[in-house]
Design a protein around this motif. Sequence first.
Motif, PDB file in Angstrom:
ATOM      1  N   UNK A  52       5.335   5.259  -6.463  1.00  0.00           N
ATOM      2  CA  UNK A  52       5.173   5.171  -5.002  1.00  0.00           C
ATOM      3  C   UNK A  52       3.746   4.772  -4.642  1.00  0.00           C
ATOM      4  N   UNK A  53       2.787   5.289  -5.354  1.00  0.00           N
ATOM      5  CA  UNK A  53       1.392   4.930  -5.095  1.00  0.00           C
ATOM      6  C   UNK A  53       1.149   3.462  -5.425  1.00  0.00           C
ATOM      7  N   UNK A  54       1.757   3.004  -6.531  1.00  0.00           N
ATOM      8  CA  UNK A  54       1.608   1.596  -6.902  1.00  0.00           C
ATOM      9  C   UNK A  54       2.236   0.686  -5.860  1.00  0.00           C
ATOM     10  N   UNK A  55       3.412   1.084  -5.335  1.00  0.00           N
ATOM     11  CA  UNK A  55       4.044   0.294  -4.285  1.00  0.00           C
ATOM     12  C   UNK A  55       3.148   0.226  -3.059  1.00  0.00           C
ATOM     13  N   UNK A  56       2.575   1.366  -2.694  1.00  0.00           N
ATOM     14  CA  UNK A  56       1.729   1.401  -1.493  1.00  0.00           C
ATOM     15  C   UNK A  56       0.497   0.527  -1.665  1.00  0.00           C
ATOM     16  N   UNK A  76      -5.204  -2.483  -2.791  1.00  0.00           N
ATOM     17  CA  UNK A  76      -6.362  -2.168  -1.966  1.00  0.00           C
ATOM     18  C   UNK A  76      -6.990  -0.885  -2.459  1.00  0.00           C
ATOM     19  N   UNK A  77      -8.289  -0.888  -2.724  1.00  0.00           N
ATOM     20  CA  UNK A  77      -8.967   0.284  -3.206  1.00  0.00           C
ATOM     21  C   UNK A  77      -9.096   1.293  -2.098  1.00  0.00           C
ATOM     22  N   UNK A  78      -8.991   2.562  -2.465  1.00  0.00           N
ATOM     23  CA  UNK A  78      -9.155   3.652  -1.521  1.00  0.00           C
ATOM     24  C   UNK A  78     -10.193   4.603  -2.075  1.00  0.00           C
ATOM     25  N   UNK A  79     -10.722   5.515  -1.232  1.00  0.00           N
ATOM     26  CA  UNK A  79     -11.714   6.457  -1.723  1.00  0.00           C
ATOM     27  C   UNK A  79     -11.177   7.377  -2.802  1.00  0.00           C
TER      28      UNK A  79
END
Length: 350
Positions: free
Chosen positions: A278-282, A1-4
């Motif tokens: 961790x960012x990739x998992x999220x 999911x893309x985030x700002x």
Amino acid sequence: MSTPDEPHPPQRSHPNSVQEQLKALVRDFRHGVWQPTGLEHRLAQLLAQSAAGSGSLSAVGIRAAIWEGSMTAVHENGGRFITLLADLLPLVEKPDAAALHTAGLALDLVETITQTTPHRIAAPSPGAHFCPSPAGDQQNAIPPAPRSPHLREDSRRLRVDAARNHTRLLNAAARIAREQGLKHLTMEAVATAAGVGKGTVFRRFGDRTGLLQALLQHSEDTFQAAHLSGSDQADDRDKAIEQLRAFGVAAIRRYAQEMELQIAAEPSPDQRYRRAPRRSYHERVSVLLSLAAPEADAELFSHALLGYLEPALLRHLSDQCNLPLQRLERGWLELVSRLTHEATAPHDVT
């Protein structure tokens, strides 16, 4: 999911299209039209370091660079470098001969950038929002030094030497961990075992946590290839739930096999949620949860789900509370079931 906080990768990903971008960037780089900024220079260094072990760019390394650049890189030099990385990512994830060739050319550019001095540019617009990260000293930067016509050959030779040194250091670290235990695994011990100076180990891995994370990289690559590669993307609710369940069970089993190393490699609390894995998992769990439970705040609840998979918690439950692995896996399945409002109870893990 893309985030700002992350660039939005363009949809084009055909090798020829990426090659055209790459050739244009290399041409402008050689003529001084495109000069890497301090941030772009740092992203190139991250990519070169991640490629040192295997001699090629990886999806994990490219994702880490994109996350590090965040939205800031979009505002530097027209965002050409970060856009190239975003377009290169799907090629590296599902490589063929043309994609591998393109990735090789991109690595040549990356390694050439690391040997130049970053160019100073104006700060990004006030309206840009991004996660803070050390940007390095851009204020006293000078224009790039002239580039040698033999730079590509030199960079390839340096890549081979770096890969050899990287492998030797990791082999030494793995031998110490296997024969003496992790408590004896220090930067000094690795330097002595590998026959290099301590500074070499620090330059390669940063600190002991970086060394431990490098030891975990093989299993990390295997895990991400199975659960984050995008080769089997969910396109409906049932498939999203199935993949969400499989992700957690696989993570629990992986951590159980590597528990001591996982705990030792845990970063400090202020860096735990900034690490690329961790960012990739999220991101992955958020995408699956948004499909499985459209009414839920997927971005927020993904953090709650990942909290169940923290190595420290799993060690507490398994070692200190004596809970069997099967119960931990069933707990994950029930958590997913309740959060996604499945009509039936989760099945036992086989």
